[in-house]
Design a protein around this motif. Structure first.
Motif, mmCIF file in Angstrom:
data_model
loop_
_atom_site.group_PDB
_atom_site.id
_atom_site.type_symbol
_atom_site.label_atom_id
_atom_site.label_comp_id
_atom_site.label_asym_id
_atom_site.label_seq_id
_atom_site.Cartn_x
_atom_site.Cartn_y
_atom_site.Cartn_z
ATOM 1 N N LEU A 1 0.887 -1.224 -0.066
ATOM 2 C CA LEU A 1 -0.161 -0.199 -0.283
ATOM 3 C C LEU A 1 1.232 1.243 -0.083
ATOM 4 O O LEU A 1 2.272 1.048 0.708
ATOM 5 C CB LEU A 1 -1.220 0.349 1.219
ATOM 6 N N LEU A 2 0.204 2.092 -1.009
ATOM 7 C CA LEU A 2 1.099 3.495 -0.633
ATOM 8 C C LEU A 2 0.305 4.754 -0.694
ATOM 9 O O LEU A 2 -0.896 4.761 -0.385
ATOM 10 C CB LEU A 2 1.549 3.843 -2.793
ATOM 11 N N SER A 3 0.688 4.912 0.972
ATOM 12 C CA SER A 3 0.563 6.761 1.410
ATOM 13 C C SER A 3 1.819 8.285 1.597
ATOM 14 O O SER A 3 2.738 7.523 0.911
ATOM 15 C CB SER A 3 -0.655 6.704 2.703
ATOM 16 N N GLY A 4 1.133 8.716 1.127
ATOM 17 C CA GLY A 4 1.833 9.876 1.692
ATOM 18 C C GLY A 4 1.880 10.944 0.481
ATOM 19 O O GLY A 4 1.060 10.170 -0.781
ATOM 20 N N ARG A 5 2.272 12.112 0.363
ATOM 21 C CA ARG A 5 2.117 12.985 -0.531
ATOM 22 C C ARG A 5 2.683 12.533 -2.512
ATOM 23 O O ARG A 5 2.018 12.665 -3.071
ATOM 24 C CB ARG A 5 3.578 14.009 -0.606
ATOM 25 N N HIS A 6 4.046 11.561 -2.571
ATOM 26 C CA HIS A 6 4.585 10.594 -3.425
ATOM 27 C C HIS A 6 3.711 9.434 -4.276
ATOM 28 O O HIS A 6 4.119 8.637 -4.601
ATOM 29 C CB HIS A 6 6.106 10.533 -2.943
ATOM 30 N N GLY A 7 2.830 9.245 -2.874
ATOM 31 C CA GLY A 7 2.652 8.122 -3.489
ATOM 32 C C GLY A 7 0.848 7.828 -4.887
ATOM 33 O O GLY A 7 0.229 8.476 -4.284
ATOM 34 N N THR A 8 2.014 7.770 -5.749
ATOM 35 C CA THR A 8 0.879 8.238 -6.403
ATOM 36 C C THR A 8 0.938 7.156 -7.555
ATOM 37 O O THR A 8 1.374 5.983 -7.544
ATOM 38 C CB THR A 8 1.729 9.089 -7.781
ATOM 39 N N PRO A 9 -0.016 7.674 -8.827
ATOM 40 C CA PRO A 9 -0.315 6.047 -9.958
ATOM 41 C C PRO A 9 0.583 5.840 -10.675
ATOM 42 O O PRO A 9 0.777 4.402 -11.250
ATOM 43 C CB PRO A 9 -1.512 6.443 -10.923
ATOM 44 N N VAL A 10 1.728 6.625 -11.120
ATOM 45 C CA VAL A 10 3.277 6.146 -11.570
ATOM 46 C C VAL A 10 4.042 5.509 -11.086
ATOM 47 O O VAL A 10 4.764 4.895 -11.542
ATOM 48 C CB VAL A 10 3.998 8.015 -12.096
ATOM 49 N N LEU A 11 4.254 6.190 -9.175
ATOM 50 C CA LEU A 11 4.711 5.529 -8.701
ATOM 51 C C LEU A 11 4.172 3.716 -8.759
ATOM 52 O O LEU A 11 4.949 3.128 -8.633
ATOM 53 C CB LEU A 11 4.888 6.055 -7.383
ATOM 54 N N ARG A 12 2.589 4.037 -7.948
ATOM 55 C CA ARG A 12 3.148 2.621 -8.222
ATOM 56 C C ARG A 12 2.877 1.446 -9.522
ATOM 57 O O ARG A 12 3.281 0.305 -8.930
ATOM 58 C CB ARG A 12 0.735 2.566 -7.976
ATOM 59 N N ASP A 13 2.634 1.908 -10.453
ATOM 60 C CA ASP A 13 3.196 1.081 -11.675
ATOM 61 C C ASP A 13 4.934 0.507 -12.013
ATOM 62 O O ASP A 13 5.071 -0.437 -12.129
ATOM 63 C CB ASP A 13 3.249 2.371 -12.877
ATOM 64 N N ALA A 14 5.557 1.630 -11.304
ATOM 65 C CA ALA A 14 7.120 1.992 -11.564
ATOM 66 C C ALA A 14 6.966 0.211 -10.190
ATOM 67 O O ALA A 14 8.585 -0.400 -10.463
ATOM 68 C CB ALA A 14 7.711 3.007 -10.801
ATOM 69 N N LEU A 15 6.537 0.528 -9.709
ATOM 70 C CA LEU A 15 6.909 -0.516 -8.256
ATOM 71 C C LEU A 15 6.437 -1.742 -8.253
ATOM 72 O O LEU A 15 6.752 -2.894 -8.109
ATOM 73 C CB LEU A 15 6.353 -0.323 -6.644
ATOM 74 N N VAL A 16 5.101 -2.001 -8.956
ATOM 75 C CA VAL A 16 5.065 -2.862 -9.803
ATOM 76 C C VAL A 16 6.229 -4.028 -10.714
ATOM 77 O O VAL A 16 6.468 -4.863 -10.696
ATOM 78 C CB VAL A 16 3.491 -3.227 -10.654
ATOM 79 N N ALA A 17 6.158 -2.799 -11.531
ATOM 80 C CA ALA A 17 7.319 -3.882 -12.420
ATOM 81 C C ALA A 17 8.740 -3.820 -11.678
ATOM 82 O O ALA A 17 9.349 -4.449 -12.090
ATOM 83 C CB ALA A 17 7.688 -2.353 -13.436
ATOM 84 N N ALA A 18 8.790 -3.453 -10.682
ATOM 85 C CA ALA A 18 9.770 -3.665 -9.817
ATOM 86 C C ALA A 18 10.267 -4.851 -8.859
ATOM 87 O O ALA A 18 10.646 -5.831 -8.811
ATOM 88 C CB ALA A 18 10.279 -2.315 -9.183
ATOM 89 N N LEU A 19 9.068 -5.007 -8.740
ATOM 90 C CA LEU A 19 8.350 -6.214 -7.638
ATOM 91 C C LEU A 19 8.206 -7.345 -8.113
ATOM 92 O O LEU A 19 7.841 -8.406 -7.333
ATOM 93 C CB LEU A 19 7.590 -6.096 -6.276
ATOM 94 N N SER A 20 7.427 -7.312 -9.364
ATOM 95 C CA SER A 20 6.574 -8.285 -9.833
ATOM 96 C C SER A 20 7.888 -9.706 -9.880
ATOM 97 O O SER A 20 7.207 -11.238 -9.933
ATOM 98 C CB SER A 20 5.748 -8.428 -11.326
#
Length: 363
Positions: free
Chosen positions: A268-287
């Motif tokens: 789960l992403l919270s905070g000022r920089h928890g954005t859809p762009v970062l979510r997509d980047a983390l999916v790519a990094a963690l998958s």
């Protein structure tokens, strides 16, 4: 049903969220520098919101659930980890905390991750910042969201929360509705403005690590800009390197916490920089590490105040006997104990107390 406030003293803004019988009635964000310079404005805002059953006040690195009016100078030093007169970092927060203790409303200071009995002691060795009090407040909000989304009891909720603030990035592991581990903003990955955990040799080369240094050297500095944004106006080698470091170090923090919470496939992403762009980047990094990983944004319950302030309001609601009381009990907040200095061996706790200018050798 209780009428409560939650306060988050962020690096960029100090946010206030108010709940009355679970409904938002106050939702504000004040520039932090202005709020610390003029704490009376915050006091007036709180008093105007009265009557109040409870306020979850700004608590820095955390204290084990004590009323603000009972907090000693030593308590405030432990919460801010700064001696009297130090204004760098969150040192200026102490004046706000002291003022809140004089208000004619019930204010409580809340714990950080290291105070929780659900975190095994061996994970606390030589740690102070495993997640500050505001990061733990964000966990309360995330638990509420996930329990509702999954339509299950708190014991069925496991996740890693990445709290991506205006300066720091922290990560907290929740297993079965309880916090079991965490890496705080000063001991974890690269933040938007802060460097995160310092290489020991870098600390040596700095000769003296002052409080201000903990707020420097983040992704914005790497990119050579004043504030982190993606995509930037112009992608440069520096901005790309900053983004790659920011994303990868956040992903590494999640992967490390999977050791402590192996069932936490939800991130789960919270905070000022928890954005859809970062979510997509983390999916790519963690998958590649975990194909079933589910990365999602924390929705929140208010429009202006940050997730941590919203979580603080929910925490106050639960402490005052409101609808979120089961979350407060599951987290063991009332059983929080000790100080942030209790688990140190690389520096003697007594030496740390002297560094903070504490009046007593023990606490």
């Amino acid at each position: 049903m209780p009428r409560v406030l939650g306060i988050d003293p962020g690096t960029v803004t100090l946010d206030i969220c108010g709940l009355d019988a679970g409904e938002v009635f106050l939702d504000r964000a004040l520039p932090t520098a202005e709020a610390l310079r003029n704490p009376q404005a915050l006091a007036r805002l709180i008093e105007q919101a009265a009557p109040l059953d409870l306020v979850a006040g700004p608590s820095g690195y955390g204290l084990p659930l004590i009323p603000a009016r009972n907090a000693t100078d030593d308590d405030l030093r432990l919460a801010c980890l700064a001696p009297e007169g130090m204004v760098g970092g969150i040192g200026g927060l102490r004046a706000v905390m002291r003022l809140l203790g004089r208000l004619n409303v019930p204010v409580v200071f809340t714990p950080g991750v290291i105070h929780l009995p659900s975190v095994p002691d061996h994970r606390k060795v030589n740690r102070v910042d495993m997640g500050t009090a505001d990061k733990l407040c964000a966990v309360v909000l995330a638990l509420k969201q996930e329990s509702a989304r999954l339509q299950c009891g708190l014991e069925g909720v496991s996740f890693v929360l990445l709290e991506l603030g205006g300066a720091f990035t922290a990560a907290i592991a929740v297993d079965g509705g309880r916090v079991v581990d965490g890496v705080g903003g000063t001991s974890g990955p690269l933040g938007a403005r802060a460097s995160g955990a310092l290489d020991g040799e870098v600390a040596f080369l700095m000769r003296t690590v002052e409080k201000d240094a903990l707020f420097l050297g983040g992704a914005a500095s790497v990119a050579g800009v004043d504030s982190l944004a993606w995509p930037p106006e112009a992608v440069t080698p520096r901005s790309q390197r900053a983004w790659d470091a920011y994303v990868e170090q956040a992903a590494k923090a999640v992967a490390a916490l999977w050791v402590s919470a192996p069932d936490a496939r939800h991130v789960l992403l919270s905070g000022r920089h928890g954005t859809p762009v970062l979510r997509d980047a983390l999916v790519a990094a963690l998958s590649p590490l975990r194909p079933d990983v589910d990365v999602r944004l924390v929705d929140g319950i208010a429009a202006v105040s940050k997730h941590a302030a919203q979580g603080a309001a929910l925490m106050a609601d639960g402490l005052a006997g409101g609808a979120t009381a089961p979350i407060v009990e599951r987290l063991g907040l009332r059983g929080a104990t000790g100080t942030v200095l209790d688990h140190l061996s690389v520096v003697a706790p007594e030496a740390a107390r002297r560094r903070l200018g504490m009046t007593r050798t023990g606490h």
